[in-house]
Design a protein around this motif. Structure first.
Motif, mmCIF file in Angstrom:
data_model
loop_
_atom_site.group_PDB
_atom_site.id
_atom_site.type_symbol
_atom_site.label_atom_id
_atom_site.label_comp_id
_atom_site.label_asym_id
_atom_site.label_seq_id
_atom_site.Cartn_x
_atom_site.Cartn_y
_atom_site.Cartn_z
ATOM 1 N N CYS A 92 0.837 -1.211 0.000
ATOM 2 C CA CYS A 92 0.000 0.000 0.000
ATOM 3 C C CYS A 92 0.867 1.253 0.000
ATOM 4 N N VAL A 96 0.751 3.627 -3.280
ATOM 5 C CA VAL A 96 0.212 4.983 -3.180
ATOM 6 C C VAL A 96 1.285 6.016 -3.503
ATOM 7 N N VAL A 154 -3.018 -1.406 -6.057
ATOM 8 C CA VAL A 154 -2.971 -0.099 -5.394
ATOM 9 C C VAL A 154 -2.356 0.940 -6.311
ATOM 10 N N THR A 158 -4.373 4.174 -7.737
ATOM 11 C CA THR A 158 -3.900 5.494 -7.323
ATOM 12 C C THR A 158 -3.637 6.379 -8.528
ATOM 13 N N LEU A 189 -5.282 13.415 -2.407
ATOM 14 C CA LEU A 189 -5.544 12.159 -1.706
ATOM 15 C C LEU A 189 -6.996 12.016 -1.248
ATOM 16 N N SER A 193 -9.262 9.067 -2.814
ATOM 17 C CA SER A 193 -9.320 7.977 -1.841
ATOM 18 C C SER A 193 -10.340 6.890 -2.165
ATOM 19 N N ILE A 196 -8.548 4.690 -4.608
ATOM 20 C CA ILE A 196 -7.373 4.089 -3.972
ATOM 21 C C ILE A 196 -7.788 2.944 -3.058
#
Length: 278
Positions: A92, A96, A154, A158, A189, A193, A196
């Motif tokens: 993660c 990210v 991920v 992202t 973010l 999110s 993500i």
């Protein structure tokens, strides 16, 4: 009252109206009833089984109780959970961080995306023998294999989330001369999110599958190794115990992630519900 709190209040009211015909206790009872009925069906279907490879559920649960009283069983559980948690968190963090960079810096995306999509197309389980051949059978090899396999969901989610940002919000951040890092934390973010966390949920499934595969290949620790060793030794009840515990572990891990996702995205879910009610 702020906009967010207003949306949350209206969403709760709309939710109560929709559920007025079905009590909450009935919904929870239905959710619990399905696995209970499946276990009951398994219990009665296997009660008089004489098949060596399909023992009665009573025998499996008895063996589970016996194994759970031994330190070796919990050592295997701890090894699997530890490898899964560490690798998942690393995946993660890497996904990210690299996804933000690739979603923000265009030339870096053009440079690395073909390679990323090439390795993403390789089945995750196929990477395990490669790492074992190159690095041996150590625990570090399993962690590396799980991490690199789980990082792609991920990473891709992202990148997509960063690229799908509202251009107006990004422009406002630049107009007010908000620093790049502050824009990422306060604008990019939060808005990205939902995508993500969807990728994070897929990553957990991938990490779980590769964890089992890596433990079954040359490892003496972990639930995967315990299950494979029981199968090879014709300890069928122990094999079913390993399968049952792996299923429980996967269910609990996914349930915890769903709860975390709902808490983190409470504002997003509230807005979506409000839009549906308009």
């Amino acid at each position: 009252m702020t906009l967010t709190s207003t949306v949350l209040v209206r969403t709760r009211e709309a939710r109560r109206q929709r559920r007025s015909g079905v009590p909450r206790w009935a919904l929870i009872g239905a959710e619990i009833a399905v696995p209970v009925l499946l276990l009951a069906a398994w219990w009665f279907a296997s009660a008089n089984s004489t098949n060596t490879f399909f023992p009665p559920l009573r025998t499996i649960l008895t063996r589970l109780a016996e194994l759970s009283a031994t330190p070796a069983f919990w050592t295997n559980v701890g090894s699997s959970v530890g490898n899964l948690l560490l690798s998942f968190l690393l995946a993660c963090a890497i996904g990210v961080g690299l996804g933000i960079a690739l979603g923000t810096v265009r030339w870096l995306s053009w440079l690395l995306e073909p390679t990323i999509h090439f390795f993403r197309a390789i089945p995750p389980v196929a990477l395990v023998p490669i790492f074992v051949s190159l690095l041996g059978f150590g625990n570090e090899t399993r962690i590396l294999a799980i991490t690199l396999s789980a990082v792609f969901p991920v990473l891709i989610s992202t990148i997509d989330g960063i690229r799908a940002l509202d251009p107006e919000r990004v422009s406002v951040g630049r107009i007010y001369r908000i620093g790049r890092w502050d824009r990422i934390v306060t604008i990019s973010l939060p808005e990205a999110s939902p995508r993500i966390l969807s990728g994070v949920q897929v990553s957990l499934i991938t990490a779980f599958v590769v964890m089992i595969a890596s433990e079954m290949l040359g490892s003496s620790l972990g639930l995967g190794a315990m299950t494979l060793l029981a199968q090879q030794s014709f300890m069928i009840a122990d094999m079913w115990v390993g399968i049952l515990v792996l299923g429980i572990l996967g269910y609990v891990a996914n349930a915890l992630l769903v709860l975390l996702r709902r808490r983190v995205l409470r504002w997003y879910i509230a807005i979506r519900q409000q839009e549906k009610n308009l």
